[in-house]
Design a protein around this motif. Structure first.
Motif, mmCIF file in Angstrom:
data_model
loop_
_atom_site.group_PDB
_atom_site.id
_atom_site.type_symbol
_atom_site.label_atom_id
_atom_site.label_comp_id
_atom_site.label_asym_id
_atom_site.label_seq_id
_atom_site.Cartn_x
_atom_site.Cartn_y
_atom_site.Cartn_z
ATOM 1 N N THR A 121 -49.976 40.273 15.353
ATOM 2 C CA THR A 121 -49.584 41.652 15.629
ATOM 3 C C THR A 121 -48.144 41.675 16.135
ATOM 4 N N PHE A 122 -47.356 42.612 15.633
ATOM 5 C CA PHE A 122 -45.953 42.748 16.001
ATOM 6 C C PHE A 122 -45.719 44.140 16.583
ATOM 7 N N PRO A 123 -44.857 44.257 17.580
ATOM 8 C CA PRO A 123 -44.468 45.606 18.023
ATOM 9 C C PRO A 123 -43.615 46.275 16.954
ATOM 10 N N LEU A 124 -43.536 47.600 17.003
ATOM 11 C CA LEU A 124 -42.806 48.358 15.996
ATOM 12 C C LEU A 124 -41.359 47.879 15.859
ATOM 13 N N GLY A 125 -40.734 47.535 16.955
ATOM 14 C CA GLY A 125 -39.339 47.111 16.926
ATOM 15 C C GLY A 125 -39.103 45.785 16.237
ATOM 16 N N ARG A 126 -40.194 45.060 15.929
ATOM 17 C CA ARG A 126 -40.063 43.767 15.243
ATOM 18 C C ARG A 126 -40.622 43.833 13.819
ATOM 19 N N ALA A 127 -40.496 45.008 13.196
ATOM 20 C CA ALA A 127 -41.015 45.170 11.840
ATOM 21 C C ALA A 127 -40.351 44.209 10.855
ATOM 22 N N ALA A 128 -39.064 43.948 11.035
ATOM 23 C CA ALA A 128 -38.374 43.016 10.143
ATOM 24 C C ALA A 128 -38.980 41.616 10.248
ATOM 25 N N GLU A 129 -39.335 41.219 11.459
ATOM 26 C CA GLU A 129 -39.957 39.906 11.651
ATOM 27 C C GLU A 129 -41.324 39.864 10.975
ATOM 28 N N ALA A 130 -42.063 40.973 11.043
ATOM 29 C CA ALA A 130 -43.358 41.042 10.366
ATOM 30 C C ALA A 130 -43.187 40.857 8.860
ATOM 31 N N HIS A 131 -42.113 41.415 8.299
ATOM 32 C CA HIS A 131 -41.870 41.258 6.863
ATOM 33 C C HIS A 131 -41.502 39.820 6.523
ATOM 34 N N ARG A 132 -40.834 39.131 7.422
ATOM 35 C CA ARG A 132 -40.559 37.711 7.177
ATOM 36 C C ARG A 132 -41.861 36.918 7.196
ATOM 37 N N ARG A 133 -42.769 37.305 8.081
ATOM 38 C CA ARG A 133 -44.069 36.616 8.169
ATOM 39 C C ARG A 133 -44.880 36.827 6.892
ATOM 40 N N LEU A 134 -44.658 37.940 6.213
ATOM 41 C CA LEU A 134 -45.347 38.201 4.947
ATOM 42 C C LEU A 134 -45.102 37.094 3.930
ATOM 43 N N GLN A 135 -43.974 36.419 4.048
ATOM 44 C CA GLN A 135 -43.595 35.404 3.074
ATOM 45 C C GLN A 135 -44.260 34.060 3.342
ATOM 46 N N THR A 136 -45.105 33.983 4.373
ATOM 47 C CA THR A 136 -45.789 32.746 4.744
ATOM 48 C C THR A 136 -47.286 32.890 4.473
ATOM 49 N N SER A 137 -48.027 31.841 4.785
ATOM 50 C CA SER A 137 -49.479 31.840 4.584
ATOM 51 C C SER A 137 -50.194 32.138 5.899
ATOM 52 N N TYR A 138 -51.243 32.948 5.836
ATOM 53 C CA TYR A 138 -52.033 33.294 7.028
ATOM 54 C C TYR A 138 -53.354 33.906 6.569
ATOM 55 N N PRO A 139 -54.398 33.816 7.381
ATOM 56 C CA PRO A 139 -55.664 34.468 7.021
ATOM 57 C C PRO A 139 -55.623 35.953 7.416
ATOM 58 N N GLY A 140 -56.320 36.781 6.658
ATOM 59 C CA GLY A 140 -56.434 38.184 7.038
ATOM 60 C C GLY A 140 -55.144 38.969 6.825
ATOM 61 N N ARG A 141 -54.793 39.790 7.826
ATOM 62 C CA ARG A 141 -53.717 40.748 7.694
ATOM 63 C C ARG A 141 -52.688 40.619 8.823
ATOM 64 N N LEU A 142 -51.542 41.272 8.614
ATOM 65 C CA LEU A 142 -50.525 41.455 9.661
ATOM 66 C C LEU A 142 -50.550 42.910 10.089
ATOM 67 N N LEU A 143 -50.194 43.157 11.350
ATOM 68 C CA LEU A 143 -50.326 44.494 11.908
ATOM 69 C C LEU A 143 -49.122 44.837 12.771
ATOM 70 N N LEU A 144 -48.681 46.097 12.704
ATOM 71 C CA LEU A 144 -47.705 46.638 13.648
ATOM 72 C C LEU A 144 -48.452 47.461 14.695
ATOM 73 N N ALA A 145 -48.240 47.142 15.968
ATOM 74 C CA ALA A 145 -48.768 47.953 17.060
ATOM 75 C C ALA A 145 -47.705 48.999 17.377
ATOM 76 N N VAL A 146 -47.981 50.240 17.045
ATOM 77 C CA VAL A 146 -46.976 51.289 17.164
ATOM 78 C C VAL A 146 -46.987 51.928 18.542
ATOM 79 N N THR A 147 -48.169 52.271 19.045
ATOM 80 C CA THR A 147 -48.290 52.847 20.389
ATOM 81 C C THR A 147 -49.408 52.171 21.146
#
Length: 318
Positions: free
Chosen positions: A292-318
């Protein structure tokens, strides 16, 4: 209602670095729309394609707020909206969103894409569920297998795959889950797969284990990825079987004699959302979030998309 909100947006197409924190106006709603106070938003490959300029919603203009799915509370409804009210906890898969996506504190969507969050889904992970759950449901519909039949899910520990395992079990299917690594195998086993195997293992041994439990072959395969291993696993399909894959899988699964190969997309709308909710409410439903990434780290979450992981990635907005 505030006039402005925090968001993650981009002013040009490109890599993850183009997504930056922004302060933007809260979008206004039309009579057939709902304003969502976003709690969380899923981060998916479709968001990366939007960022690159390939899947931009019709009518969108810079700065573009990405995010095709989210969950939160209803903050306001248009005059024609029925079925949901201010304060309801809901989830959304909104492919048409010219007023921006869910990488923001507030988002507007057509009411037809909104559904109340069913019992059994943990609220904190709900934003990562809608797109993959609806797409998995479409895949199972394409297969059209009767209760008691064997289905093989390839890529079962991924975002769509781990939800497909649970939905297939709710439809009375026997599930062979081909997952990634020990962590993936443990996940799909916990979710109820009848046979869990590591897709990184020896494919001859994997096929032998599949034939042990399904000696007459499996009726269908849901393929969340393509490649040589999938091509070999199609040997487990009996004649007349169906291989279904979501559009975007590369390489595209190969045709072979006696097997029907069909692509599918995630479909949404009131009837689909109601059916999904009924299946989910049949028991506890896990949306597995790898990070889970905070909203301000959305770019980092997109970099994580390029790697392998189980399940999903999430932005915690509030």
């Amino acid at each position: 209602m505030p006039e402005r909100m925090q968001a993650a947006a981009f002013d040009e197409f490109g890599g993850p670095e183009v997504i930056t924190p922004r302060i933007l106006p809260v979008p206004e709603i039309a009579d057939d729309e709902v304003l969502l106070k976003v709690w969380s938003a899923g981060v998916g490959v479709w968001d990366a394609l939007e960022r690159e300029g390939a899947l931009v919603p019709e009518g969108a203009a810079f700065p573009i707020v990405p995010g095709a799915e989210g969950a939160g509370t209803v903050a306001a409804v248009g005059g024609q909206v029925t079925g949901v009210a201010v304060g309801d906890v809901v989830y959304v898969y909104g492919r048409r969103r010219p007023k921006g996506g869910f990488y923001a504190e507030y988002a507007v969507t057509k009411a037809q894409y909104v559904a109340k969050l069913p019992a059994g889904v943990p609220v904190k992970h709900a934003g990562a569920m809608p797109a993959d759950a609806l797409t998995a449901l479409s895949g199972l519909d394409v297969l059209g297998l009767p209760a008691g039949e064997w289905v093989l899910i390839f890529g079962a520990s991924g975002g769509q795959g781990h939800l497909a395992v649970q939905l297939a079990k709710r439809q009375g299917l026997s599930v062979i889950a081909v997952a990634s690594g020990a962590e993936g195998v443990a996940l799909v086993t916990r979710l109820g797969a009848d046979l869990s195997v590591d897709g990184h293992g020896d494919v001859v041994e994997v096929l032998a284990r599949i034939r042990d439990v399904a000696p007459d072959g499996v009726g269908g395969i849901m393929a969340m990825a393509g490649g040589e291993t999938l091509d070999r696993l199609t040997e487990a399909l009996r004649d007349g079987g169906v291989l279904a894959y979501p559009n975007g899988v590369q390489p595209v699964p190969r045709e072979r004699p006696g097997v029907t190969v069909r692509a599918y997309n995630g479909e949404t709308g009131p009837e689909r959302l109601q059916r999904l909710n009924e299946l989910i409410e049949a028991g506890p439903f896990e949306v597995h979030v790898a990070e889970t990434f905070p909203l301000g780290r959305a770019a980092e979450a997109h970099r994580r998309l390029q790697t392998s992981y189980p399940g999903r990635l999430l932005l915690a907005v509030t």
